[in-house]
Scaffold this motif. Sequence first.
Motif, short mmCIF file in Angstrom:
data_model
loop_
_atom_site.label_atom_id
_atom_site.label_comp_id
_atom_site.label_asym_id
_atom_site.label_seq_id
_atom_site.Cartn_x
_atom_site.Cartn_y
_atom_site.Cartn_z
N LEU A 593 0.83 -1.20 0.00
CA LEU A 593 0.00 0.00 0.00
C LEU A 593 0.87 1.25 0.00
CD1 LEU A 593 -2.76 -1.04 2.59
CD2 LEU A 593 -3.07 -0.70 0.12
N LEU A 594 1.95 1.22 0.76
CA LEU A 594 2.88 2.35 0.79
C LEU A 594 3.50 2.58 -0.58
CD1 LEU A 594 4.83 4.46 1.90
CD2 LEU A 594 6.11 2.62 3.01
N ALA A 595 4.01 1.52 -1.19
CA ALA A 595 4.67 1.66 -2.49
C ALA A 595 3.70 2.15 -3.56
CB ALA A 595 5.30 0.33 -2.90
N ASP A 596 2.50 1.58 -3.58
CA ASP A 596 1.51 1.97 -4.58
C ASP A 596 1.06 3.41 -4.37
OD1 ASP A 596 1.72 -0.54 -5.65
OD2 ASP A 596 -0.17 -1.29 -4.82
N GLY A 597 0.85 3.80 -3.10
CA GLY A 597 0.43 5.17 -2.81
C GLY A 597 1.50 6.18 -3.17
N TRP A 598 2.76 5.82 -2.94
CA TRP A 598 3.86 6.72 -3.31
C TRP A 598 3.90 6.93 -4.82
CZ3 TRP A 598 6.55 9.09 0.51
CH2 TRP A 598 7.63 9.89 0.13
#
Length: 896
Positions: A593-598
């Motif tokens: 979720l962090l990688a995709d949101g970034w």
Amino acid sequence: MKFRNPPPFPTGEPAFVQELRREEEIPVCWETAAQPEAGEADFRRGLRLLPEFPDPEQLLLTAEREMHRFLQRNNLAKPDGAPLITRRAADLAGETFRMTVTADAVTLEAGNTEGIRRGLYTILDSLAGSRGPFLPLGCSTRRPWLKNRISRCFFSPIKRPPFQRDELLDEVDYYPEAYLARLAREGVNGLWLSISFREVCTTSFYAVDPQAQQRLGKLRRTVETCRKYGIRIWVFGIEPAGWEEEKNPCPSDAPELQGPKFGCCTSFCPASETAQRYLYECTRSLFSAVPELGGLITISLGERVTSCLSTLSVTTEKTHPCGAACSRSPSEILACVLRPMTEGMHAAAPNAELISWLYLPAEDQAAEWIYQLPEALPHNVILAFNFESGCTARQLGKLRVGGDYWLSRTGPSDRFGRMVQAVRSHCSPGAKIQACCSHEVASVPFVPVPGQLYRKYRAMRQLGVEHVIQCWFFGNYPGLMNRAAGKLAFEEFTGSEESFLEELAAPEWGRRNAPVMATVWRLFTEAYANYPLDIQFQYYGPMHDGPVWPLHLKQVMRSLPRSWKPDVEPAGDFIGEAITQHTLREAAVLARLLADGWRQGLDQLKKIRWESEVPPARRRDISLMKALELLFCSGANILEFYLLRSRLLEDPPDAPELLRKLEAIVHAEIAVSSKLAELCNADPRLGYHSEAEICKYYPEKLHWRAEWLKRALATDFSACRRKMAAGIPPSRILTKPLSRRRTGRWYRNGHCRWRADADDAILRITVESFLRQDETAEEELKFFLADRNGIRPPWTALRLNRAGSDYDGFACARFRNEEFETSWRAVVEIPQLMLDADAVCFGFLHIWCTRDGEHCAENYPAGEFPLEPRLHLDFFTPERLILLEWNVVGSENRTT
């Protein structure tokens, strides 16, 4: 798969240091056809600086030079331009300034040099952030609500192992003037550096250190250089240091300075007149030798042994370190330490300040006596406390608790709020935060999430915080986050977070692009909140340097590297070391979720429009954002890799498909390493970790890792696919063979023997030591248990002392001691529900201290293992484990 070791860490001065020695370019993004709006003064005809403020020490020359440079670069330095006048105002104090803008002039007033300095930089940023050389008409007064904003040099030595370099003993200039100019513009007004009382102080208690004058000489030069930029130098120490026979022996003629023992260290007893004199002499001598020092920061409680308070548990209610021998409360003990230090300091330097920092980073709630510590303190002490330690957040539907520092969480923690409330009635409250980056990912100069700082500083102001320590050894590179922190120290929070972000973006991205950048930063902040709130993930997880981690298809059962240390060995595969608050599956989901949101935030950058070419500094910012995307993506890939590998080790029916997914991750990681190497070649800041004092990743190591993965595909993956096609289950191909032991048998190990017995409910481990009680001063057993696949946190906090004390981190084991005439028997009973069905990875460490003071240790299984405990993992390493089985028919020495 065996492969050559990674290339060594780069040596010599990091390339980014040369960049910090160069003057910062301050390009403007003015719109070509822009006209002043109603209520704006038009200074296209130019400005000329008229300094009328009295400045006998010429402390403002640096800020005036920066203003001249800005005006000249942007064709505004005109001899007939509108006057920019600086004047003294008797009604203003400190850094408060008043700015009056008319159509024909700008007048800047303040009560001292630092108010003028802050005003000049504010005018500079206002001009840079406008659509053209325009300023709002009218009169405004700005007051800082944060007095001290203390950071640290990004690249100076940390005076700690393994390199143990002291910046006061070399000839390197860690404070080049161009670097200080950047920090000053960003609002930093203090820097701390490390000292030890014993090495710099002159007292009647011990001989002067032979290198003291060298240290003090460089300290004086550093203080004078930084003063010219409005930056005060603070010395930092963990003082009074506990007594250690080799490093810091107690003066032989002052045994009253010794308090209770704590491990190998003896605490400092502040109760006597001798102790009061010692502390007074230390600070008076130091501040007499360097009279312009800004102050002293000391960790009074938490990191290392200092006073007798260090021997108390900060989570239990025992409040008298010496029992009935001393009637002082914890607050009175702390006051006994701080009062003579403050008095000695003020005898030499009345304007210097003392910050007592209580470093209590654990997730557990603090005992009630912690909140009583401010009650007896001198009113002129600043008491600082960790802002986020103990903060909570709901992630994936579960409440998590975070220890230490968190930039991804807003905070404050409940304990910080309670402490500030207690402090305000007695002395001045301070906050310890990480402004630029935290242990979450400290191998980048900063994480661009200024919205988080806005929320933190807004909460600080509401609570009445007056001082902030903005970093540890890392988290202090100049740039966006420092600028945001400096701006927020004057912020009244009458507008919205969005409007603040747009104002922050305007000077460097242009007024037209400011809304886009505010959106980018907001998306980054939302994504960053998915960072797993788990201190173990910060310390051992893959977010710092995942792109140089090997990916082991075949089990190697090796440790993970420490994020804050220059560990040489490549990362192992025991991923459970990086998790305590989450399952591996949960951590993998959050990381994705962090990688995709970034990535969503990066996509918004496509909306940025430049009238001419992108300024170099903004290209660097974009490069940093892309590097963080790669780090976060790699972290998510690594977690998913070991999650899938764990499933493969269970011999599932979809094993071929799982192997294909694992191969896809490896291919993705090869691309990540290659892309990050390109970014590192262009931006030497990337990869450097200030506490490790090395680059965690760099082009040569990134290319090494890409080649390692390619070879793994050609060997391990190909062999696994071939053997699976021949009908061999993955567990037989990929599981590391471990030495096996069965329940129901005795095994001899050095000075002890052990056995394990199991029934339907309990695993019982019995260890019998053959050391006589009169042979040992202390004797302890530390037990280690872990799952076979290495995906869960190891059980490291399980220990038993011969004296009868025991501890179990999960609080589910039962202990029993039996003392015999010639031996000692320890029994630990563990519920089988806490373990795998019929096996557990197991080992123990037998430690004792002889009556002569010799420290001895032996491992089971026997072998050479690290002698240094690992943070939160004690002496655990997966290499010191055997496989303990029950309900198994066959030889106890059978191996797979």
